[in-house]
Design an enzyme around this catalytic site. Structure first.
Site, PDB file in Angstrom:
ATOM      1  N   ASN A  45       0.821  -1.212   0.000  1.00 20.04           N
ATOM      2  CA  ASN A  45       0.000   0.000   0.000  1.00 20.04           C
ATOM      3  C   ASN A  45       0.857   1.266   0.000  1.00 20.04           C
ATOM      4  O   ASN A  45       0.383   2.338   0.361  1.00 20.04           O
ATOM      5  CB  ASN A  45      -0.932   0.005   1.217  1.00 20.04           C
ATOM      6  CG  ASN A  45      -1.954  -1.111   1.149  1.00 20.04           C
ATOM      7  OD1 ASN A  45      -2.505  -1.400   0.089  1.00 20.04           O
ATOM      8  ND2 ASN A  45      -2.207  -1.754   2.279  1.00 20.04           N
ATOM      9  N   HIS A 131     -13.908  -2.115   6.243  1.00 19.29           N
ATOM     10  CA  HIS A 131     -12.667  -2.770   6.667  1.00 19.29           C
ATOM     11  C   HIS A 131     -12.852  -3.439   8.027  1.00 19.29           C
ATOM     12  O   HIS A 131     -13.695  -3.043   8.840  1.00 19.29           O
ATOM     13  CB  HIS A 131     -11.551  -1.728   6.746  1.00 19.29           C
ATOM     14  CG  HIS A 131     -10.202  -2.298   7.033  1.00 19.29           C
ATOM     15  ND1 HIS A 131      -9.682  -2.373   8.302  1.00 19.29           N
ATOM     16  CD2 HIS A 131      -9.275  -2.844   6.207  1.00 19.29           C
ATOM     17  CE1 HIS A 131      -8.479  -2.915   8.250  1.00 19.29           C
ATOM     18  NE2 HIS A 131      -8.205  -3.216   7.002  1.00 19.29           N
ATOM     19  N   GLU A 173     -15.820   3.618   4.153  1.00 21.78           N
ATOM     20  CA  GLU A 173     -14.510   3.967   3.606  1.00 21.78           C
ATOM     21  C   GLU A 173     -14.735   4.916   2.437  1.00 21.78           C
ATOM     22  O   GLU A 173     -15.735   4.803   1.723  1.00 21.78           O
ATOM     23  CB  GLU A 173     -13.769   2.722   3.134  1.00 21.78           C
ATOM     24  CG  GLU A 173     -13.484   1.714   4.239  1.00 21.78           C
ATOM     25  CD  GLU A 173     -12.816   0.454   3.704  1.00 21.78           C
ATOM     26  OE1 GLU A 173     -11.756   0.567   3.041  1.00 21.78           O
ATOM     27  OE2 GLU A 173     -13.353  -0.641   3.946  1.00 21.78           O
ATOM     28  N   SER A 177     -11.094  -0.813   0.322  1.00 21.77           N
ATOM     29  CA  SER A 177      -9.777  -1.421   0.218  1.00 21.77           C
ATOM     30  C   SER A 177      -9.739  -2.643  -0.684  1.00 21.77           C
ATOM     31  O   SER A 177      -8.708  -2.948  -1.279  1.00 21.77           O
ATOM     32  CB  SER A 177      -9.268  -1.803   1.612  1.00 21.77           C
ATOM     33  OG  SER A 177     -10.155  -2.711   2.246  1.00 21.77           O
ATOM     34  N   ASP A 202     -13.415   6.648   6.519  1.00 21.58           N
ATOM     35  CA  ASP A 202     -12.048   6.138   6.592  1.00 21.58           C
ATOM     36  C   ASP A 202     -11.349   6.451   5.259  1.00 21.58           C
ATOM     37  O   ASP A 202     -11.666   5.855   4.223  1.00 21.58           O
ATOM     38  CB  ASP A 202     -12.078   4.630   6.847  1.00 21.58           C
ATOM     39  CG  ASP A 202     -10.692   4.020   6.973  1.00 21.58           C
ATOM     40  OD1 ASP A 202      -9.698   4.731   6.728  1.00 21.58           O
ATOM     41  OD2 ASP A 202     -10.605   2.817   7.302  1.00 21.58           O
ATOM     42  N   HIS A 205      -7.333   4.723   2.089  1.00 20.26           N
ATOM     43  CA  HIS A 205      -6.940   4.495   0.701  1.00 20.26           C
ATOM     44  C   HIS A 205      -7.264   5.685  -0.194  1.00 20.26           C
ATOM     45  O   HIS A 205      -7.073   5.614  -1.415  1.00 20.26           O
ATOM     46  CB  HIS A 205      -7.620   3.240   0.164  1.00 20.26           C
ATOM     47  CG  HIS A 205      -7.259   2.004   0.922  1.00 20.26           C
ATOM     48  ND1 HIS A 205      -6.170   1.216   0.611  1.00 20.26           N
ATOM     49  CD2 HIS A 205      -7.829   1.432   2.011  1.00 20.26           C
ATOM     50  CE1 HIS A 205      -6.089   0.217   1.458  1.00 20.26           C
ATOM     51  NE2 HIS A 205      -7.088   0.316   2.323  1.00 20.26           N
ATOM     52  N   LYS A 237       0.189   4.054   4.470  1.00 27.12           N
ATOM     53  CA  LYS A 237      -0.037   3.788   3.045  1.00 27.12           C
ATOM     54  C   LYS A 237       0.620   4.890   2.219  1.00 27.12           C
ATOM     55  O   LYS A 237       1.807   4.829   1.943  1.00 27.12           O
ATOM     56  CB  LYS A 237      -1.529   3.629   2.786  1.00 27.12           C
ATOM     57  CG  LYS A 237      -2.081   2.374   3.479  1.00 27.12           C
ATOM     58  CD  LYS A 237      -3.537   2.171   3.267  1.00 27.12           C
ATOM     59  CE  LYS A 237      -4.005   0.828   3.831  1.00 27.12           C
ATOM     60  NZ  LYS A 237      -3.794   0.678   5.283  1.00 27.12           N
TER      61      LYS A 237
END
Length: 384
Positions: A45, A131, A173, A177, A202, A205, A237
């Site tokens: 990541n 997640h 998210e 992910s 979140d 990513h 990440k």
């Protein structure tokens, strides 16, 4: 009626459990990297390629020399430093949030925030693809939890409209992910506002990949400073370091300092990790084109793998079906000098085991050429 128990081997069930996982193709193993590892990486990541950047390394080394190897305690005791506070200010300013609070990991940040902002007598509405850290946070919250289908705004609104609890928290998210899909943040925020709910997003990513210069999907959609939105993210990440953070209003930050158990009872993030993350943020500011390079490389990888949908993030998901063919394909790639991710249940639903490719801004032409050759060869035999 008495129950017969194993007195001498109380952990004997582990052997049976391991055997079942192996038969289902779900046995996992560690594969240590060496310092001289020359494999092309499409599994990590490290989206911006900053974990090995000389400025980022020097940022960690300088913090190590100044503050020592560890933070020495909880941030409420001795583990808080000027470096932590300065980085929090810089991160909040970068993404456009009022304030930030650093945790020891993104996992800890999600658990701390979700549990502290919910609790008995409240409702949490969680996306089905959330997640594991958000799933565990929901379980620990002691709130009533409603799990809604992936990115289904209508289902979220129905759950909020039917609630009897005074408080509600919607968790999602920004970039999922497993498949790299984007959450419909403006629509989610509208629903939350109509029903008096807080939206927790979140951005693990999204940071470094979406938004102008990598500021995240919340910034891209103009929502980063909304008072009823809480952002969580990781420093491991795009920022190539370690740690996590929660961003929101000053009142949210104060509340977490007082009540988030993963903040109060955890050792503060090591200064070297903070220094490295701060240096990575400075590199991203100076080189905002890295965010666009990630997405460009992801599109090229999707073309190679005949993935119909244009990726919206760094993640390219190549679904192969069962766990065995996915694992075999990942191993075949590794044997040819290409490391790719392999996602199997319970990370993804049964029947959707996949290769998960992650693009990096720093991929070279030679690395992309190797990836193209290997993926074309392996997927030519792996797909039914």
């Amino acid at each position: 009626m008495s129950v017969t128990r194993s007195v001498t081997q109380p952990l004997s069930w582990l052997d049976r459990n391991e055997s079942d996982r192996r038969a289902a193709g779900l046995r996992r193993s560690l594969r240590p990297r060496s310092a001289a590892d020359a494999v092309v990486d499409l599994a990590s990541n490290d989206y911006l390629g900053l974990s090995g950047h000389p400025d980022v390394i020097e940022g960690g080394v300088a913090a190590l020399r100044t503050w020592g190897a560890g933070s020495t305690g909880s941030r409420l005791v001795t583990g808080d430093t000027d470096l932590h506070e300065q980085f929090e200010d810089e991160l909040a300013e970068f993404v456009g949030a009022p304030s930030a609070l650093v945790f020891s990991s993104g996992y800890a940040a999600n658990i701390g925030a979700v549990v502290a902002l919910s609790g008995p007598g409240s409702l949490i509405v969680s996306d089905a693809f959330s997640h594991a850290s958000l799933v565990d946070a929901c379980r620990l919250s002691r709130a009533r939890v409603a799990v809604t289908p992936h990115n289904d705004v209508d289902a979220i609104e129905a759950a909020l409209a039917a609630r009897t609890e005074d408080r509600a928290l919607v968790v999602t998210e920004s970039v999922f992910s497993t498949d790299g899909a984007l959450a419909p943040l403006p629509e989610l925020h509208d629903v939350c506002r109509r029903h008096g709910a807080v939206l927790l997003v979140d951005e693990a990513h999204g940071l470094g990949v979406r938004g102008a210069g990598g500021r995240g999907l919340l910034a891209e959609t103009g929502l980063a400073d909304a008072p009823d939105i809480v952002m969580t993210t990781t420093l491991s990440k795009s920022l190539g370091s370690q740690g996590g953070a929660v961003l929101g209003t000053a009142a949210v930050r104060d509340h977490l300092i007082d009540t988030a158990r993963t903040f109060i009872f955890d050792t503060g993030l090591a200064p070297a990790a903070v220094g490295a993350a701060a240096a990575a943020l400075r590199v991203l500011r100076a080189e905002p084109e890295r965010a666009a390079a990630v997405r460009r490389h992801a599109e090229q990888l999707a073309d190679v793998c005949d993935v119909a949908e244009k990726p919206a993030s760094a993640v390219v998901s190549v679904i192969l079906g069962g766990p065995e063919p996915a694992l075999a394909a990942a191993q075949a790639c590794a044997e040819r000098g290409l490391r790719v991710g392999c996602f199997r249940p319970p990370t993804v639903p049964a029947g959707t085991s996949r290769l998960r490719l992650t693009a990096r801004a720093s991929l070279t032409g030679d690395e992309m050429a190797l990836a193209r050759r290997v993926l074309t060869e392996v997927l030519g035999t792996a797909r039914p």
